[in-house]
Write a protein that holds these residues in place. Structure first.
Motif, PDB file in Angstrom:
ATOM      1  N   GLN A  94       0.830  -1.084   0.158  1.00 28.53           N
ATOM      2  CA  GLN A  94      -0.082  -0.079   0.003  1.00 28.53           C
ATOM      3  C   GLN A  94       1.031   1.202  -0.010  1.00 28.53           C
ATOM      4  OE1 GLN A  94      -3.390   0.162  -0.348  1.00 28.53           O
ATOM      5  NE2 GLN A  94      -2.913   2.369  -0.815  1.00 28.53           N
ATOM      6  N   ARG A  95       1.807   1.284   0.690  1.00 32.16           N
ATOM      7  CA  ARG A  95       2.810   2.565   0.940  1.00 32.16           C
ATOM      8  C   ARG A  95       3.442   2.535  -0.370  1.00 32.16           C
ATOM      9  NH1 ARG A  95       2.526   7.120   3.491  1.00 32.16           N
ATOM     10  NH2 ARG A  95       2.709   6.311   5.489  1.00 32.16           N
ATOM     11  N   ASP A 101       1.054   4.417  -2.681  1.00 33.68           N
ATOM     12  CA  ASP A 101       0.828   5.803  -2.282  1.00 33.68           C
ATOM     13  C   ASP A 101       2.074   6.420  -3.113  1.00 33.68           C
ATOM     14  OD1 ASP A 101      -1.286   4.907  -0.690  1.00 33.68           O
ATOM     15  OD2 ASP A 101       0.009   5.028   1.301  1.00 33.68           O
ATOM     16  N   LEU A 140       3.640  12.325   2.692  1.00 29.26           N
ATOM     17  CA  LEU A 140       3.343  11.076   3.516  1.00 29.26           C
ATOM     18  C   LEU A 140       3.958  11.156   4.821  1.00 29.26           C
ATOM     19  CD1 LEU A 140       3.909   8.692   0.614  1.00 29.26           C
ATOM     20  CD2 LEU A 140       1.887   9.644   1.400  1.00 29.26           C
ATOM     21  N   ARG A 174      -8.011   6.455  -5.693  1.00 28.79           N
ATOM     22  CA  ARG A 174      -8.419   7.437  -4.677  1.00 28.79           C
ATOM     23  C   ARG A 174      -9.528   8.244  -5.007  1.00 28.79           C
ATOM     24  NH1 ARG A 174      -2.694  10.269  -3.079  1.00 28.79           N
ATOM     25  NH2 ARG A 174      -1.598   8.309  -2.202  1.00 28.79           N
TER      26      ARG A 174
END
Length: 138
Positions: A74-75, A78, A96, A135
């Motif tokens: 997930q990171r 991102d 972040l 998103r």
């Protein structure tokens, strides 16, 4: 209309004045080939030009890419999304709340996982795998 794909992209502050010919030439090349690589010195806008070509192609396409399985955490997703938005490592770190070194490590890991060599290729990969716009849809 592809408005939900663009919803998490930064507002275009400038146009590609004098670059319409380059954008059209690249779009024509993409019609004949699977991959086109833009090369040149740093800081002249190759990434923005590549993203502009892809956005124009998405606007012309009646089908929106479906999210595909991704090997990224997930990171890493991102970070990839922010790269696709055109942010620098420093800007990603601020957004972040990470160190620049951590962002650099994520970028290196992502590029290795998807076997790419540049941020521009990664931005296009993210578009093709449906990561851009997630998103907005979530």
């Amino acid at each position: 209309m592809m408005s939900d794909v663009r919803s998490n992209w930064p507002v275009r502050l400038t146009t590609f004045v004098g670059r319409e010919h380059a954008r059209a030439a690249i779009a024509q090349l993409l019609g004949d080939r699977r991959l086109v690589t833009l090369t040149g010195v740093g800081g002249v806008g190759k990434t923005r030009l590549a993203l502009e070509v892809i956005l124009c192609a998405l606007d012309a396409s009646p089908v929106m890419a479906r999210p595909a399985a991704t090997p990224l955490t997930q990171r890493e997703q991102d970070v990839t999304l922010l790269i696709a938005e055109g942010l620098t490592n420093k800007e990603i770190a601020e957004r972040l709340v990470l160190s620049v070194r951590t962002v650099e490590a994520h970028v290196t890991n992502v590029l290795n996982k998807v076997r790419l060599r540049s941020r521009a290729q990664l931005a296009i990969w993210a578009l093709g795998h449906g990561l851009v716009g997630q998103r907005a849809r979530a």
